[in-house]
Design a protein around this motif. Structure first.
Motif, PDB file in Angstrom:
ATOM      1  N   SER A   1     -10.953  -5.735   7.342  1.00 14.00           N
ATOM      2  CA  SER A   1     -12.297  -5.013   7.593  1.00 14.00           C
ATOM      3  C   SER A   1     -11.757  -3.286   7.250  1.00 14.00           C
ATOM      4  O   SER A   1     -12.622  -2.648   6.624  1.00 14.00           O
ATOM      5  CB  SER A   1     -12.887  -5.158   9.035  1.00 14.00           C
ATOM      6  N   THR A   2     -10.521  -2.980   7.920  1.00 15.13           N
ATOM      7  CA  THR A   2     -10.064  -1.679   7.564  1.00 15.13           C
ATOM      8  C   THR A   2      -9.773  -1.417   6.294  1.00 15.13           C
ATOM      9  O   THR A   2      -9.721  -0.385   5.525  1.00 15.13           O
ATOM     10  CB  THR A   2      -9.066  -1.493   8.745  1.00 15.13           C
ATOM     11  N   LYS A   3      -9.079  -2.367   5.656  1.00 16.28           N
ATOM     12  CA  LYS A   3      -8.534  -2.356   4.167  1.00 16.28           C
ATOM     13  C   LYS A   3      -9.828  -1.993   3.337  1.00 16.28           C
ATOM     14  O   LYS A   3      -9.801  -1.303   2.630  1.00 16.28           O
ATOM     15  CB  LYS A   3      -7.735  -3.302   3.899  1.00 16.28           C
ATOM     16  N   VAL A   4     -10.574  -3.020   3.485  1.00 15.99           N
ATOM     17  CA  VAL A   4     -12.202  -2.759   2.715  1.00 15.99           C
ATOM     18  C   VAL A   4     -12.541  -1.411   3.034  1.00 15.99           C
ATOM     19  O   VAL A   4     -13.212  -0.698   2.138  1.00 15.99           O
ATOM     20  CB  VAL A   4     -12.827  -4.037   3.161  1.00 15.99           C
TER      21      VAL A   4
ATOM     22  N   ILE B   1       0.929  -1.257   0.172  1.00 15.23           N
ATOM     23  CA  ILE B   1       0.003  -0.036  -0.059  1.00 15.23           C
ATOM     24  C   ILE B   1       0.681   1.274   0.037  1.00 15.23           C
ATOM     25  O   ILE B   1       1.342   1.685   1.176  1.00 15.23           O
ATOM     26  CB  ILE B   1      -0.944   0.028   1.188  1.00 15.23           C
ATOM     27  N   PRO B   2       1.057   1.837  -1.135  1.00 14.11           N
ATOM     28  CA  PRO B   2       1.983   3.044  -1.327  1.00 14.11           C
ATOM     29  C   PRO B   2       1.424   4.333  -0.431  1.00 14.11           C
ATOM     30  O   PRO B   2      -0.058   4.292  -0.258  1.00 14.11           O
ATOM     31  CB  PRO B   2       2.143   3.250  -2.642  1.00 14.11           C
ATOM     32  N   ALA B   3       2.298   5.128  -0.147  1.00 12.68           N
ATOM     33  CA  ALA B   3       1.594   6.325   0.121  1.00 12.68           C
ATOM     34  C   ALA B   3       0.636   7.251  -0.902  1.00 12.68           C
ATOM     35  O   ALA B   3       1.364   7.576  -1.906  1.00 12.68           O
ATOM     36  CB  ALA B   3       2.711   7.169   0.832  1.00 12.68           C
ATOM     37  N   LEU B   4      -0.358   7.402  -0.447  1.00 15.99           N
ATOM     38  CA  LEU B   4      -1.333   7.972  -1.395  1.00 15.99           C
ATOM     39  C   LEU B   4      -2.058   9.132  -0.779  1.00 15.99           C
ATOM     40  O   LEU B   4      -2.188   9.202   0.513  1.00 15.99           O
ATOM     41  CB  LEU B   4      -2.464   6.931  -1.881  1.00 15.99           C
ATOM     42  N   LYS B   5      -2.877  10.028  -1.538  1.00 17.02           N
ATOM     43  CA  LYS B   5      -3.360  11.083  -1.044  1.00 17.02           C
ATOM     44  C   LYS B   5      -4.899  10.521  -0.652  1.00 17.02           C
ATOM     45  O   LYS B   5      -5.278   9.296  -1.017  1.00 17.02           O
ATOM     46  CB  LYS B   5      -3.864  12.168  -1.984  1.00 17.02           C
ATOM     47  N   PRO B   6      -5.670  11.269   0.358  1.00 15.88           N
ATOM     48  CA  PRO B   6      -7.048  10.785   0.622  1.00 15.88           C
ATOM     49  C   PRO B   6      -7.822  10.512  -0.462  1.00 15.88           C
ATOM     50  O   PRO B   6      -7.677  11.242  -1.570  1.00 15.88           O
ATOM     51  CB  PRO B   6      -7.371  11.965   1.525  1.00 15.88           C
ATOM     52  N   ASP B   7      -8.510   9.496  -0.332  1.00 16.59           N
ATOM     53  CA  ASP B   7      -9.623   8.993  -1.389  1.00 16.59           C
ATOM     54  C   ASP B   7      -9.079   8.415  -2.499  1.00 16.59           C
ATOM     55  O   ASP B   7      -9.536   8.326  -3.306  1.00 16.59           O
ATOM     56  CB  ASP B   7     -10.532  10.037  -1.741  1.00 16.59           C
ATOM     57  N   SER B   8      -7.728   8.219  -2.493  1.00 18.83           N
ATOM     58  CA  SER B   8      -7.073   7.631  -3.696  1.00 18.83           C
ATOM     59  C   SER B   8      -6.500   6.203  -3.313  1.00 18.83           C
ATOM     60  O   SER B   8      -5.906   5.533  -4.142  1.00 18.83           O
ATOM     61  CB  SER B   8      -5.887   8.532  -4.381  1.00 18.83           C
ATOM     62  N   LEU B   9      -6.873   5.670  -2.345  1.00 20.23           N
ATOM     63  CA  LEU B   9      -6.380   4.102  -1.979  1.00 20.23           C
ATOM     64  C   LEU B   9      -7.219   3.239  -2.835  1.00 20.23           C
ATOM     65  O   LEU B   9      -8.377   3.171  -2.578  1.00 20.23           O
ATOM     66  CB  LEU B   9      -6.779   3.960  -0.274  1.00 20.23           C
ATOM     67  N   LYS B  10      -6.416   2.732  -3.621  1.00 16.09           N
ATOM     68  CA  LYS B  10      -7.041   1.632  -4.501  1.00 16.09           C
ATOM     69  C   LYS B  10      -7.011   0.316  -4.123  1.00 16.09           C
ATOM     70  O   LYS B  10      -6.116  -0.022  -3.290  1.00 16.09           O
ATOM     71  CB  LYS B  10      -6.395   1.953  -6.151  1.00 16.09           C
TER      72      LYS B  10
ATOM     73  N   LEU C   1     -13.512   1.204   0.053  1.00 19.72           N
ATOM     74  CA  LEU C   1     -15.325   1.532  -0.153  1.00 19.72           C
ATOM     75  C   LEU C   1     -15.403   3.236   0.190  1.00 19.72           C
ATOM     76  O   LEU C   1     -16.502   3.684   0.011  1.00 19.72           O
ATOM     77  CB  LEU C   1     -15.975   0.775   0.707  1.00 19.72           C
ATOM     78  N   HIS C   2     -14.423   3.737   0.848  1.00 17.46           N
ATOM     79  CA  HIS C   2     -14.674   5.204   1.230  1.00 17.46           C
ATOM     80  C   HIS C   2     -15.176   6.099   0.437  1.00 17.46           C
ATOM     81  O   HIS C   2     -16.082   6.807   0.678  1.00 17.46           O
ATOM     82  CB  HIS C   2     -13.467   5.686   2.278  1.00 17.46           C
ATOM     83  N   PRO C   3     -14.622   6.179  -0.815  1.00 18.75           N
ATOM     84  CA  PRO C   3     -15.107   7.129  -1.884  1.00 18.75           C
ATOM     85  C   PRO C   3     -16.340   6.644  -2.326  1.00 18.75           C
ATOM     86  O   PRO C   3     -17.444   7.890  -2.600  1.00 18.75           O
ATOM     87  CB  PRO C   3     -14.102   7.104  -3.045  1.00 18.75           C
TER      88      PRO C   3
ATOM     89  N   LYS D   1      -2.660  -7.796  -3.515  1.00 21.75           N
ATOM     90  CA  LYS D   1      -1.624  -8.099  -2.562  1.00 21.75           C
ATOM     91  C   LYS D   1      -1.920  -7.931  -1.042  1.00 21.75           C
ATOM     92  O   LYS D   1      -1.711  -8.335  -0.391  1.00 21.75           O
ATOM     93  CB  LYS D   1      -0.242  -7.334  -3.094  1.00 21.75           C
ATOM     94  N   ALA D   2      -2.802  -6.759  -1.117  1.00 19.05           N
ATOM     95  CA  ALA D   2      -3.155  -6.639   0.526  1.00 19.05           C
ATOM     96  C   ALA D   2      -4.113  -7.457   1.030  1.00 19.05           C
ATOM     97  O   ALA D   2      -4.257  -7.686   2.467  1.00 19.05           O
ATOM     98  CB  ALA D   2      -3.934  -5.241   0.381  1.00 19.05           C
ATOM     99  N   LEU D   3      -4.553  -8.551   0.582  1.00 20.19           N
ATOM    100  CA  LEU D   3      -5.321  -9.514   0.609  1.00 20.19           C
ATOM    101  C   LEU D   3      -4.647 -10.814   1.398  1.00 20.19           C
ATOM    102  O   LEU D   3      -5.092 -11.543   2.305  1.00 20.19           O
ATOM    103  CB  LEU D   3      -6.401 -10.041  -0.303  1.00 20.19           C
ATOM    104  N   ILE D   4      -3.419 -10.763   1.019  1.00 27.15           N
ATOM    105  CA  ILE D   4      -2.490 -12.144   1.319  1.00 27.15           C
ATOM    106  C   ILE D   4      -2.499 -12.352   2.742  1.00 27.15           C
ATOM    107  O   ILE D   4      -2.640 -13.278   3.094  1.00 27.15           O
ATOM    108  CB  ILE D   4      -0.999 -12.048   0.648  1.00 27.15           C
TER     109      ILE D   4
END
Length: 252
Positions: free
Chosen positions: A208-211, A27-36, A215-217, A40-43
């Protein structure tokens, strides 16, 4: 300290350290609302949940659970219920740091939406699985051991703290994961959960937090609208010793 207890401590701390290291890569450093979304984050959370689920039927893992329980009961006489409080520490830290003027990635409204989404996903999953699996607790007090709600809450908060403050300092996230790991250990220490319960709870909390961030945007646009208002929304988890829930506050 016996070899089995030492092995347990190494195992749990390895989970937290490995999760933190991989979070940096996936999870690279991203601006708010840009976390795609990133598969790999599911592993890591998937592996933790998988370990716990397999443990529901695996005789070998059940035997390992029992060995740990026996060692804990043999080596430890007094229970410490600090985990009833530490489970909320990572979540609370996000708001505490902001109150001290150390700004995180999102403003109050957005981080509260994310936290509320994470908590609803986590608690819904945990309570549903408890009702379906009906696993007896190590102390025999009830049949709702799987997965660990305390651990899930702590790791959801740790991931929340990591996401909000990783760009400020990685040590905030590392501290949150250390507290979450300690919460899981104390659940075993206090004879309230099996290792498989704790592993699954950790995975559910992180996921749960990753999801919630993914979903936030959509949630913000669909339910709250794009226009900023003066209203503030906050959802805070609570646990009274028997029931898991959340408090909702809105100021207009």
């Amino acid at each position: 300290m016996s070899k089995k207890i030492l092995l347990l401590c190494i195992f749990c701390n390895t989970i937290a350290t490995y999760a933190q290291q991989n979070a940096t890569d996936s999870i690279p450093a991203l601006k708010p609302d840009s976390l795609k979304f990133n598969y790999k984050a599911l592993i890591i959370p998937g592996a933790l949940i998988g370990y716990g689920v397999i443990g529901l039927e695996s005789d070998w893992l059940k035997g390992f659970n029992s060995e740990i329980k026996e060692e804990v009961n043999e080596d430890i006489d007094k229970k410490i219920t600090i985990d009833d409080f530490t489970q909320y520490a990572p979540f609370a830290s996000v708001y505490g740091l902001n109150a001290l003027g150390i700004k995180g990635k999102h403003n109050f409204k957005d981080r509260s939406i994310i936290m509320g989404t994470s908590y609803l996903l986590m608690s819904g999953t945990v309570l549903s699985l408890k009702g379906i699996t009906k696993v007896e607790r190590p102390d025999g007090s009830s049949n709702n051991s799987f997965p660990s709600g305390h651990t899930a809450t702590a790791f959801a908060g740790a991931e929340f703290l990591w996401q909000e403050y990783k760009d400020v300092s990685i040590w905030y996230g590392i501290t949150g994961y250390a507290i979450a790991t300690g919460t899981g250990l104390f659940r075993i220490y206090n004879d309230r959960h099996w290792l498989t319960d704790v592993a699954a709870g950790a995975g559910i909390g992180i996921l749960s937090t990753k999801v919630a961030y993914w979903l936030h945007p959509f949630i913000k646009k669909t339910f709250f609208g794009e226009k900023e208002t003066k209203s503030t929304v906050m959802m805070a988890p609570f646990y009274n010793g028997k029931q898991l829930g959340a408090g909702f506050v809105m100021n207009f």
